[in-house]
Every structure is written in C-alpha cells, then in structure tokens.
Design an enzyme around this catalytic site. Structure first.
Site, mmCIF file in Angstrom:
data_model
loop_
_atom_site.group_PDB
_atom_site.id
_atom_site.type_symbol
_atom_site.label_atom_id
_atom_site.label_comp_id
_atom_site.label_asym_id
_atom_site.label_seq_id
_atom_site.Cartn_x
_atom_site.Cartn_y
_atom_site.Cartn_z
ATOM 1 N N ARG A 70 0.849 -1.202 0.000
ATOM 2 C CA ARG A 70 0.000 0.000 0.000
ATOM 3 C C ARG A 70 0.881 1.247 0.000
ATOM 4 O O ARG A 70 0.426 2.352 0.244
ATOM 5 C CB ARG A 70 -0.939 0.038 1.219
ATOM 6 C CG ARG A 70 -0.304 -0.310 2.544
ATOM 7 C CD ARG A 70 -1.205 0.006 3.697
ATOM 8 N NE ARG A 70 -0.824 1.279 4.269
ATOM 9 C CZ ARG A 70 0.038 1.426 5.273
ATOM 10 N NH1 ARG A 70 0.606 0.375 5.842
ATOM 11 N NH2 ARG A 70 0.319 2.620 5.733
ATOM 12 N N HIS A 126 12.197 -2.570 -1.277
ATOM 13 C CA HIS A 126 11.097 -3.439 -1.714
ATOM 14 C C HIS A 126 11.497 -4.220 -2.948
ATOM 15 O O HIS A 126 11.164 -5.386 -3.107
ATOM 16 C CB HIS A 126 9.850 -2.613 -2.033
ATOM 17 C CG HIS A 126 9.376 -1.777 -0.891
ATOM 18 N ND1 HIS A 126 9.533 -0.413 -0.860
ATOM 19 C CD2 HIS A 126 8.797 -2.118 0.276
ATOM 20 C CE1 HIS A 126 9.040 0.058 0.269
ATOM 21 N NE2 HIS A 126 8.589 -0.960 0.982
ATOM 22 N N ARG A 166 7.957 -7.494 7.501
ATOM 23 C CA ARG A 166 7.869 -7.042 8.885
ATOM 24 C C ARG A 166 6.603 -6.202 9.043
ATOM 25 O O ARG A 166 6.272 -5.416 8.176
ATOM 26 C CB ARG A 166 9.118 -6.186 9.152
ATOM 27 C CG ARG A 166 9.247 -5.652 10.516
ATOM 28 C CD ARG A 166 10.596 -4.942 10.611
ATOM 29 N NE ARG A 166 10.730 -4.245 11.864
ATOM 30 C CZ ARG A 166 10.286 -3.014 12.070
ATOM 31 N NH1 ARG A 166 9.688 -2.354 11.101
ATOM 32 N NH2 ARG A 166 10.462 -2.458 13.241
#
Ligand code: PPS
Length: 571
Positions: free
Chosen positions: A195, A202, A288
C-alpha cells in the site's frame, strides 16, 4: 487439466443475458447505496477474490469468524465481510427480501437476499478481530464511527463489476490473472502486497522472494481503501509504473487490487494470503509488520513486528499458499546492497543505513534530500509532485470554543496576518458566515450541529487539497465530529485544532450577543455550555487563553505554531 491454482475460480456473476433481465427487475427492489468500502468488498465477493464466500456473512458465520477465524463449516476465513446499514434501513426490510446493491451513482452492481439481520457487538468484534477496542486503530474507528449499527447478511447475485475509470488496463479479476498466468506458462507466482510506493528495499525483497521461491513475481498493490494518510493510489500507481521498468518484463507483472484493507496485522496477513491464492498465486510475501495499523492510543504498537508471519505460518497449509517471509531489509553501505537485518553477520563492522517511513515523510515535507540508495529518482520525483514541502501545502486551522470565546475575532486576525504573508489563498469559514451561506436551514440539535461541522469540514478539505488555507471557527462542540473532520482533512494536509479556552463564566460575563442571558432564561434551547454539552478538546495542537490576552497575541500564537509545524516558512 490446469494446475489447481490456475483453474477458473467460481464467481458470483450471472450471465450477460440474465444480468440484463435482473437489471430491469431490480427497478422494483429496495436499494442500498453501498459505501466505498462495501463497493470494494462486493467487487471481491463477486469476482471470486473472497472465494469461498458467496455473499455478506450470515450472523452465525460472522460470530464464528469473529471468535475462531472460521466459517461455521470450519473453513478458514479471518475477516468479517459484513453489510453494515442504518437501523432505519434495516427495520424497513423483511427477512427473505431481495435488495439491490448500488454504487454511489445509483448503478446496480448486484442483488442480495437478506437472510440475516442483527445488531453486532462491535466492542467484541474490535477485540477479537483487531486485537483491541481502541479507536486509534483505523478499522476500529471505522467500526464505531462510520459503519452502520446493523449488519445484513445473505447471498449475493453479481450483475456487473464496479466501473473504474482509472488504470483500467492494470486491473484484473482473479480469473483474468489466472488466465494470464496460464497463457504465459507461469506455474509458480509469488505475490507482493503493498500500500506504499516501492523503493529499492522493496525491489530487493521482491527479487529475493522470486529467487527463493523460483517463481514469477506479481506486484499486487492495493488501490481500494488503505490506511488514512497513505499516499493516494494515483501517485502510487505512477510510482509503480516507473519501477516496473526495472524488473525483467518476462518474469514480473503488476496488477491492481481493489481491496479495502482493515490494517488487521496477523488476521489481515492470512486474509491477504487467501485473496492471493484466489488470484492464482502460489507464494506470498509477508514482511515485517504486515498490514500494521501503527500505534495504539497509548503510543504502543498494536501487534508485534512478526505476529503476522507467526499466524500465517500456523495456518499456511490451510491457506494453500506458501509464505515467503522477510525480516527487515536494510542497506549495507560497504557492500552497496540491501540485506535482511537478521542475515548480516558482520553488523558491527559495516555501516547500516535505513530511512523509515516517518523519516521519508519528513524529508519530503521539508524538501530535503532523498538519497539514491534509498529510492529511484523517478519515484522521488512523483512523490515530490504530489507532496510539495509543507510550507507550500494547504492546511486547515480549526478553531473551536464556546460561543463568545473569541474564535471569530482571533480567526479574523489570523486571516489578515496570513494574507499579509501571501503565497496561498486564505478562506475564512466562520461560524456565523457558514450558518448564513452554507447551513441557513440548520438549527442547533446534535444532528444539525454535526451536519454543519461536516459541511465546514468538507469545504475545508477541498481548500486544503487544492493548496489553500482554510480557517474554520465554529463552536464544534462534539469531539467525535471534530475527529471525523480531522481525518477528512488530514488526507490532504495538516489540521491544526486550536481550542479557544475561554471559560463559560467569562463568555457569559462578556455576553456580547446577549445570548447567554436568553439561554439562562430558557428562551434559547440547547445552548452550548448551558443546556447543551461542549467536549473540551483533549489534545488540540494549540490551546489559547483569551482572558487578559490581546487578540493580536492570540493570533500570533497560532502563527508561531504554524511556523513550528513547518507550514509557513521564509520565501
Ligand atoms: S455549531 O455548534 O458548531 O454548529 O455552532 P456554530 O455554527 O458555530 O454557531 C454558533 C453561533 O450560533 C449562535 N447560536 C448558538 N450557539 C450555541 N448554541 C445555541 N443553541 C445557539 N443558538 C444560536 C451563537 O451566536 C454562535 O456564535 P458564536 O460566534 O460562536 O458566538
């Protein structure tokens, strides 16, 4: 035969011809206008994203999902998918009746046979599903302050998907994705839920996941409802598109998911896994603090950073998708690469760099450098376009206080000072001005006051969104309404609540308009502070005392506050 993950999945849609017929017949049905969250839920119910659900949960299934994360038949399902409505609408229905489910423009999307109607125990739902009955959790806040009092349950018949005008080519139903994977011969697919904009960490994480699972990669961002305050999905999708070029085209694809997230951490991770399985994926990345809601009202985390991974692991076989778990990824300067924190053996000998989400927002809002090791220049450029430095963003100053406390006078002084500085347009939404121009038909009942404040909030949010300064000065006596307005505005810019803390005794002593006298005599009913409540703001950004203080000084205190928040700066 297709492998199980690629075979077509059941949908709730009827055929085109039946849909045409149903549309005509539905003209006679009672309609429910879906909320944005319900539209997201309905889309995924209808297209098989929420398979095996066949509609909004019945009371029994709801109880069972809340208590045990399972439907009554034992199937794992962690999230209550419920149709919340107002009491009056619920009362107008008969059990067994069909209702039309329409979007906000009145377009019919499906019908539902109402088999169940009940008043849920929302406190229990909050405790069991979200871990705490604490309004600081966005979904708990939604539950108590936005969702209707009554739930309806029953099977859904799908007529048509909600129309999306944005990024149409990037949206896929579970069956469309399955067909795409079949066409490309992708047997194994690892999904990445997000999101947030993608940064280098990433990308590294997704590369590693694909390598570990020996799978193709599906970047599967949520574009329905995410956490209030997130970067809007238009900006995010432009960021994703920029990053997509950095992945090998033959092994990676991106698709947008119109999911309304609940930020339920562990339960949400299990739910996300089931949804990705339905979309034809074989593996799912859980990092996480997956779908974490942030801090609770005591300033503590709602969930532990790896609770989501633990719950997922416990149910992995049943979910039917393999978890690819990741610890926190950090940048190791000496090796110029990202590595999972727990795999760095020489922690003491290397320089570990990390920029948290909060730090990134700070750098963006203050126009500071964002290094290349952290993100891609194209992504940073997109983010800077939507989030100019705070000193160029719109904001709202929201004065609240008793009648006669001095709100309007200070607001006027503030307006003039801000106009003297220039740079952004300033609009004053004073209580009296609004009641004349926007809310002339309203009185002072709770309902009318709420409506009045929400109208002010709406106008202020539009001004804030478009880079202006809104100064509001109503009494705004109710804390819940002020909070709702804050949330609406904070999507677009800062909300500075200023409590003009003049005591009731002083306001009554001043009685500039003679209203307190009339209120005491009972000639004005529901008068704030006399015969109607005023919730004193608990944590306003600023509290100003007006007794024995010049108006100019009060306004100046606000200016200093704005400066300290970075909202006004030297040119
Ligand atoms: S609210 O509660 O926020 O919707 O009120 P607001 O729009 O600010 O309007 C307040 C002004 O209306 C006058 N007035 C009353 N105030 C409070 N209670 C009652 N019953 C009432 N009836 C009329 C009053 O002049 C308020 O103006 P201010 O500027 O606050 O003194």
């Amino acid at each position: 035969m297709y492998p199980q993950n690629l075979a077509p999945i059941p949908e709730l849609y009827v055929s085109y011809d039946s849909a045409q017929k149903l549309k005509v017949e539905a003209a006679d049905l009672v309609s429910h206008d879906l909320t944005p969250r319900q539209i997201c839920d309905l889309e995924l119910l209808m297209n098989g994203g929420f398979n095996p659900l066949k509609g909004f949960l019945s009371e029994e299934d709801y109880d069972s999902v809340v208590e045990n994360m399972r439907l009554t038949d034992g199937t794992l399902w962690p999230m209550p998918i419920t149709l919340d409505v107002s009491e009056s609408f619920a009362d107008s229905l008969e059990i067994g009746q069909d209702i039309a489910l329409r979007d906000q423009e009145g377009v019919i999307l499906g019908t539902m046979t109402v088999t169940d109607r009940w008043v849920p125990n929302k406190a229990r739902e909050a405790e069991k599903v979200f871990g705490a009955d604490d309004d600081a959790h966005p979904a708990v806040n939604y539950l108590h302050n936005k969702a209707g009092k009554v739930y309806l349950g029953g099977p859904v018949t799908g007529i048509q998907q909600p129309v999306h005008y944005d990024f149409r080519a990037r949206r896929d139903t579970p069956n469309e994705l399955r067909a795409y994977f079949r066409k490309l011969g992708w047997r194994k697919v690892v999904a990445f839920q997000t999101r947030n904009p993608l940064h280098r960490a990433h990308q590294e994480l997704t590369f590693r996941a694909a390598k570990e699972a020996q799978a193709n990669l599906l970047i599967h961002p949520v574009v329905g409802m995410t956490k209030p305050g997130d970067v809007d999905h238009f900006t995010r999708v432009r960021c994703y598109e920029a990053v997509l070029d950095k992945y090998p085209q033959s092994t990676t694809t991106m698709s947008l998911l119109n999911l309304a997230m609940r930020m339920a951490g562990p339960r949400e991770a299990v739910w996300h896994g089931l949804i990705r399985k339905n979309h034809g994926c074989t593996h799912f990345i859980v990092g996480r603090d997956h779908a974490g809601p942030g801090k609770n009202s005591k300033g503590e985390d709602f969930y532990g950073p790896y609770d989501a991974q633990d719950l997922f692991r416990e149910h992995e076989a049943e979910i039917g998708i393999e978890m690819v778990d990741f610890k926190h990824m950090v940048y190791v300067q000496e090796r110029a690469q990202y590595e999972p924190m727990d795999e760095i053996a020489d922690k003491d000998d290397v320089t570990i760099l990390n920029i948290s989400g909060t730090e990134l927002r700070r750098r963006l809002s203050e126009g500071l450098d964002i290094p290349e090791w952290f993100s891609f220049p194209e992504v940073v450029a997109e983010l800077r376009k939507t989030k100019p430095p705070r000193s160029q963003q719109g904001f709202t100053v929201f004065f609240t206080g008793l009648s006669g406390s001095g709100k309007s006078t200070i607001a006027n002084a503030l307006m003039v000072k801000l106009m003297e500085m220039g740079g952004r347009p300033v609009t004053l939404l004073d209580g009296d001005i609004v009641r004349k121009n926007l809310s002339s038909e309203l009185g002072f009942s709770k309902e009318h006051r709420d409506l009045n404040i929400r109208r002010i909030g709406y106008v202020a949010s539009e001004i804030t969104k478009n880079g202006g300064i809104a100064i509001c000065a109503p009494i705004a006596p109710y804390a819940t309404t002020r909070r709702a307005v804050r949330e609406e505005i904070e999507q677009f810019g800062a909300f500075i609540e200023v409590h003009v803390a003049t005591s009731i005794e002083e306001c009554e002593r001043r009685d500039r308009k003679g209203l307190y006298k009339l209120a005491r005599e009972g000639k004005i009913k529901e008068f704030t502070g006399i015969s109607d409540p005023y919730d004193v703001p608990e944590n306003p950004e600023l509290r100003v005392e007006t007794e024995n203080v010049e108006v100019d000084n009060c306004a100046h205190q606000v200016i200093l506050k704005l400066e300290s928040l970075g909202l006004i700066a030297g040119q």
